[in-house]
Design an enzyme around this catalytic site. Structure first.
Site, PDB file in Angstrom:
ATOM      1  N   GLU A  29      -5.539   8.945   9.652  1.00  0.00           N
ATOM      2  CA  GLU A  29      -4.092   8.778   9.913  1.00  0.00           C
ATOM      3  C   GLU A  29      -3.669   9.535  11.166  1.00  0.00           C
ATOM      4  O   GLU A  29      -2.775   9.120  11.892  1.00  0.00           O
ATOM      5  CB  GLU A  29      -3.257   9.290   8.724  1.00  0.00           C
ATOM      6  CG  GLU A  29      -3.411   8.464   7.473  1.00  0.00           C
ATOM      7  CD  GLU A  29      -2.114   7.789   7.025  1.00  0.00           C
ATOM      8  OE1 GLU A  29      -1.035   8.180   7.485  1.00  0.00           O
ATOM      9  OE2 GLU A  29      -2.210   6.844   6.226  1.00  0.00           O
ATOM     10  N   CYS A  53     -11.742   2.935   0.220  1.00  0.00           N
ATOM     11  CA  CYS A  53     -10.395   3.318   0.653  1.00  0.00           C
ATOM     12  C   CYS A  53     -10.061   2.435   1.838  1.00  0.00           C
ATOM     13  O   CYS A  53     -10.914   2.218   2.709  1.00  0.00           O
ATOM     14  CB  CYS A  53     -10.375   4.797   1.062  1.00  0.00           C
ATOM     15  SG  CYS A  53      -8.847   5.329   1.856  1.00  0.00           S
ATOM     16  N   HIS A 113      -8.462   2.926   4.425  1.00  0.00           N
ATOM     17  CA  HIS A 113      -8.513   3.564   5.751  1.00  0.00           C
ATOM     18  C   HIS A 113      -9.906   3.446   6.385  1.00  0.00           C
ATOM     19  O   HIS A 113     -10.044   3.442   7.607  1.00  0.00           O
ATOM     20  CB  HIS A 113      -8.203   5.062   5.636  1.00  0.00           C
ATOM     21  CG  HIS A 113      -6.769   5.390   5.418  1.00  0.00           C
ATOM     22  ND1 HIS A 113      -6.102   5.035   4.275  1.00  0.00           N
ATOM     23  CD2 HIS A 113      -5.882   6.074   6.188  1.00  0.00           C
ATOM     24  CE1 HIS A 113      -4.847   5.481   4.364  1.00  0.00           C
ATOM     25  NE2 HIS A 113      -4.703   6.106   5.510  1.00  0.00           N
ATOM     26  N   CYS A 153      -4.462  -1.106  -1.998  1.00  0.00           N
ATOM     27  CA  CYS A 153      -4.657   0.340  -2.096  1.00  0.00           C
ATOM     28  C   CYS A 153      -5.539   0.570  -3.305  1.00  0.00           C
ATOM     29  O   CYS A 153      -5.257   0.029  -4.381  1.00  0.00           O
ATOM     30  CB  CYS A 153      -3.290   1.016  -2.274  1.00  0.00           C
ATOM     31  SG  CYS A 153      -3.346   2.719  -2.822  1.00  0.00           S
ATOM     32  N   ASP A 213       0.863  -1.182   0.000  1.00  0.00           N
ATOM     33  CA  ASP A 213       0.000   0.000   0.000  1.00  0.00           C
ATOM     34  C   ASP A 213       0.897   1.229   0.000  1.00  0.00           C
ATOM     35  O   ASP A 213       2.095   1.126   0.275  1.00  0.00           O
ATOM     36  CB  ASP A 213      -0.888  -0.026   1.256  1.00  0.00           C
ATOM     37  CG  ASP A 213      -1.806   1.188   1.360  1.00  0.00           C
ATOM     38  OD1 ASP A 213      -2.311   1.635   0.320  1.00  0.00           O
ATOM     39  OD2 ASP A 213      -2.011   1.695   2.474  1.00  0.00           O
ATOM     40  N   SER A 214       0.296   2.386  -0.278  1.00  0.00           N
ATOM     41  CA  SER A 214       1.066   3.626  -0.266  1.00  0.00           C
ATOM     42  C   SER A 214       1.502   3.985   1.151  1.00  0.00           C
ATOM     43  O   SER A 214       2.419   4.770   1.347  1.00  0.00           O
ATOM     44  CB  SER A 214       0.224   4.772  -0.828  1.00  0.00           C
ATOM     45  OG  SER A 214      -0.954   4.897  -0.064  1.00  0.00           O
TER      46      SER A 214
END
Length: 271
Positions: A158, A190, A192, A77, A14-15
């Site tokens: 985050e 996403c 997240h 991602c 993932d990024s």
């Protein structure tokens, strides 16, 4: 020494650390599998990078995962799945099976929501790429997709702002977008967003089914392992986590995403 194919690890990249929600879901469902996770923290977020840049990063990360003899490489991602999946598949060839986080979700939506109206929230890159809309339209199941870019949510998560009034008002503002009215399900586009799924559920009070894509992806990985006869038969140790740029805050955030302490190893891929 060549390892037996079924005993090789699953590589996930993932990024940043958002993909840890997917890694956690896979570990919960498949505890006997060894996981190797790579977070390209030096280049996050991918959501505002060009397609060419994301492809270059992805290929370099795959080199590392192939050296670790991964049997599956999962692009955890949405932005990288949209930008680099086809290229990575071609690059990796028969050395590993490449999966993305978009196709399992599209497949599930096609099976469960034919003729229905559903919503999607994600980064600008994911929403503007139109990748979900194209794939869902290709199913020809009469599904209407309404997408809204929600760029504040990932950085907010985050920074640890969830389950509080800040996230509450951001979620309410985005979800009250007129195009998301009258939907039956919402795709969390996403990696997240599973961390705010409970808050989104509370917002909808049971009127809308919120699709936790990390669980759908984990089930897809299980299906692929069974189909290819690659499922591990022996219990494996702790997952291994690499990041391309180490900071203490990433180490702290991994606890949020993986929901237990993990040790990050700095792997300077770009030097």
């Amino acid at each position: 020494m060549q390892t037996e194919p079924r005993d090789r690890p699953i590589g996930i990249f993932d990024s940043g650390i958002g993909g840890l929600t997917v890694a956690k879901a896979i570990k919960a469902l498949l505890p006997q599998e060894q996981l190797i996770y790579f977070g390209d923290t030096a280049h996050l977020p991918y959501g505002d990078k060009s397609t060419a840049a994301i492809q270059a990063y992805a290929v370099k990360i795959c080199d590392l995962l192939l050296r670790q003899q991964c049997k599956i490489i999962l692009i955890a991602c949405n932005s990288a799945s949209a930008a680099a999946y086809e290229l990575v598949k071609e690059y990796v060839g028969s050395k590993a099976h490449v999966l993305n986080v978009i196709d399992p979700v599209v497949q599930y939506v096609g099976e469960e929501y034919a003729g229905k109206s559903i919503g999607l929230i994600g980064t600008k890159q994911t929403v503007n790429s139109n990748v979900y809309k194209k794939k869902i339209d290709n199913l020809d199941k009469g599904i209407e997709l309404h997408s809204v870019a929600t760029p504040l949510l990932a950085p907010m998560i985050e920074e640890g702002f969830f389950n509080n009034t800040i996230s509450e008002s951001a979620i309410q503002t985005y979800l009250s977008d007129p195009s998301l009215q009258d939907i039956e399900a919402l795709i969390l586009g996403c990696t997240h967003y599973p961390l705010i799924k409970d808050q989104i559920d509370r917002y909808y009070e049971g009127r809308v089914t919120v699709l936790d894509t990390s669980e759908l992806v984990a089930r897809h990985v299980e299906d692929v392992l069974q189909r290819l006869n690659l499922a591990s038969t022996s219990l494996k140790g702790e997952p291994h986590f690499y990041v391309s740029d180490y900071t203490a805050s990433f180490e702290a955030s991994t606890r949020l995403f993986f929901q237990k302490a993990v040790r990050l190893e700095h792997y300077p891929l770009w030097e």
